[in-house]
Design an enzyme around this catalytic site. Sequence first.
Site, short mmCIF file in Angstrom:
data_model
loop_
_atom_site.label_atom_id
_atom_site.label_comp_id
_atom_site.label_asym_id
_atom_site.label_seq_id
_atom_site.Cartn_x
_atom_site.Cartn_y
_atom_site.Cartn_z
N GLY A 76 -3.75 1.91 1.27
CA GLY A 76 -5.15 1.62 1.56
C GLY A 76 -5.49 0.16 1.38
N CYS A 77 -4.96 -0.45 0.33
CA CYS A 77 -5.27 -1.86 0.04
C CYS A 77 -4.60 -2.80 1.04
CB CYS A 77 -4.83 -2.20 -1.38
SG CYS A 77 -5.70 -1.21 -2.63
N THR A 78 -3.42 -2.43 1.49
CA THR A 78 -2.74 -3.23 2.51
C THR A 78 -3.51 -3.17 3.83
OG1 THR A 78 -0.58 -2.84 1.49
CG2 THR A 78 -0.59 -3.52 3.81
#
Length: 208
Positions: free
Chosen positions: A102-104
């Site tokens: 998700g953060c990528t």
Amino acid sequence: MATLSLLKCCPQFSLPTQTPKAHLPLHFKVGTSTVKSHFLGLKRHCPVSYSSSKFTIVAKVNKGSVPPAFTLKDQDGKTVNLSKFKGKPVVVYFYPADETPGCTKQACAFRDSYEKFKKAGAEVVGISGDDVSSHKAFQKKYRLPFTLLSDEGNKVRKEWGVPADLFGALPGRQTYVLDKNGVVQLIYNNQFQPEKHIDETLKLLQSL
């Protein structure tokens, strides 16, 4: 009605009473657990401790307020102050961890729209609890053109009142847009749709 009549005519008769049980404060502790999700994307072991008083999260930064100042190290180990961005809009986004799905996805979405942010005269700053070397590798791998700050110990996250998810097991994903005077104009929280942070922040910036 029958019970009331019985009590009126026979005052010596009384119903059995039950001593109420004391309501004990809720407090429990869960040992070390591993949280790993392609949706939320946390990659580490998380010691979790909960109490009932911690379930209510009161945000310390609200729309229209000036958030607490901070001084953190960026991906190059250089010291960065929030005051550095005074005079221009700045997008400060808190995310759980480097190199998680998700953060990528969120970081790459900010990267792909970075020219739009520049056109709006805004800076983009990502903050997580990862160390400087992790940020450096993350930035280099995905060619991120913006600043990543290391908030080891999550001090700034706590000072800003960023709410956690999964009862505190997962650091929250929250974005703030500050105007050129350092006043918060938007707070957006969406753990499950990281790309939406970009859409919402751009929409606000284009209206300033």
